[in-house]
Design a protein around this motif. Structure first.
Motif, short mmCIF file in Angstrom:
data_model
loop_
_atom_site.label_atom_id
_atom_site.label_comp_id
_atom_site.label_asym_id
_atom_site.label_seq_id
_atom_site.Cartn_x
_atom_site.Cartn_y
_atom_site.Cartn_z
N GLY A 151 -7.12 -0.94 -4.78
CA GLY A 151 -8.82 -0.56 -5.19
C GLY A 151 -9.18 0.51 -5.40
N ALA A 152 -8.63 1.73 -5.31
CA ALA A 152 -8.91 2.93 -5.46
C ALA A 152 -9.27 3.01 -6.86
N GLU A 177 -14.82 -3.85 -5.46
CA GLU A 177 -14.78 -2.62 -5.96
C GLU A 177 -16.20 -2.14 -6.51
N THR A 236 -5.20 2.00 4.50
CA THR A 236 -4.87 0.46 4.99
C THR A 236 -5.54 0.37 6.38
N ASP A 273 -2.72 3.21 -3.94
CA ASP A 273 -3.82 2.88 -3.19
C ASP A 273 -4.63 1.93 -3.63
N ASN A 300 -8.81 -0.14 2.48
CA ASN A 300 -8.63 -1.20 1.46
C ASN A 300 -9.15 -2.52 1.53
N SER A 312 -7.70 5.13 -1.01
CA SER A 312 -7.93 4.03 -0.14
C SER A 312 -6.69 4.02 0.94
N HIS A 346 0.77 -1.27 -0.05
CA HIS A 346 -0.02 -0.01 0.12
C HIS A 346 0.86 1.42 -0.06
#
Length: 262
Positions: free
Chosen positions: A57-58, A234, A153, A55, A225, A151, A51
């Motif tokens: 998944g962003a 997502e 952590t 980010d 995330n 996102s 991470h």
């Protein structure tokens, strides 16, 4: 899709440029690419996928939000460890030498020439592209609502974070407050204002540079995330947040009328 080529890699990607909706979606930490011109910064493959490099998944959430909102998307194509596009060129965090408990060897003792090289290759093209997308809509009489997607952590320096959805604002809190209210009403997310970061942590540079000077409504979204750890997650997150953003914009659009009412 439009791309800017610098140092053999895409540094900025734009999608849905002809979208007609009111939003403009931005993802500054979309990628963990390390262009050959800058090397791996001395990081292991594991560190380059962690991470600290992006980010996770962003981008998937941002892309789906752009589709659902009929919005353009401007996204980074280079790891934030090479240049963090949500930091100004004079900030130590723009090319950080340490992220959480990771040292970044390739960013230690950077001289002004290297800082300038990265700024010209990555920061300037990205923000020029974003500014151009905003200017196109301003010229067309459609001021965009700027939404940046990030996102975070679930554990930071060993401490668990219980917040699931953070909503951050720069100078104007109106849209952020409305997003929080709508998220609490429409989702089951633990949603909090200005957590896990706030403008005091210097995380609103893009909003401050691109939206605030034009008086544009804007908000920064931070999603934990682990809640967007695969494409299905997502998709689900974007599907849940799109109506939140629409309702929040409708709410602030009604405010001048409500204030004017006797």
């Amino acid at each position: 899709m439009a791309r800017t080529q610098e140092a053999g890699q895409d540094v900025v990607v734009t999608e849905n440029r002809e979208a007609r909706g009111p939003f403009l979606v931005v993802c500054e930490h979309a990628s963990n690419r390390f262009p050959a011109a800058f090397g791996t910064l001395g990081l292991s493959p594991r560190a380059r996928t962690a991470h600290i490099a992006w980010d996770p998944g962003a981008l998937g959430v941002a892309r789906r939000l752009a589709q659902l909102l009929d919005a353009p998307l401007v996204a980074a194509g280079v790891s934030r460890l090479v240049y963090d596009l949500n930091r100004p060129p004079h900030s130590a965090g723009a090319m950080t030498a340490r992220s959480e408990d990771y040292d970044i060897p390739g960013n230690l003792h950077l001289g002004p020439d290297e800082r300038l090289r990265r700024t010209e290759a990555i920061y300037l093209p990205f923000h020029a592209r974003l500014r151009a997308e905003i200017a196109r809509r301003l010229a067309a009489g459609r001021p965009p609502v700027v939404v940046t997607v990030h996102s975070f952590t679930p554990v930071w320096f060993g401490k668990p974070r219980t917040v699931e959805f953070g909503v951050i604002h720069d100078a104007d809190p109106a849209l952020a407050l409305a997003v929080v209210a709508e998220a609490k009403a429409r989702t089951h997310l633990d949603c909090r204002l200005n957590e896990p970061y706030s403008a005091a942590d210097e995380v609103t540079h893009t909003l401050r540079l691109q939206a605030t000077p034009y008086g544009l409504a804007n908000v920064m979204l931070e999603i934990r995330n682990d809640l967007i750890a695969d494409p299905a997650a997502e998709e689900a997150m974007a599907t849940g947040l799109a109506p939140v953003l629409k309702a929040a914009l409708a709410a602030i659009s009604r405010q001048p009328e409500e204030k004017a009412a006797p």
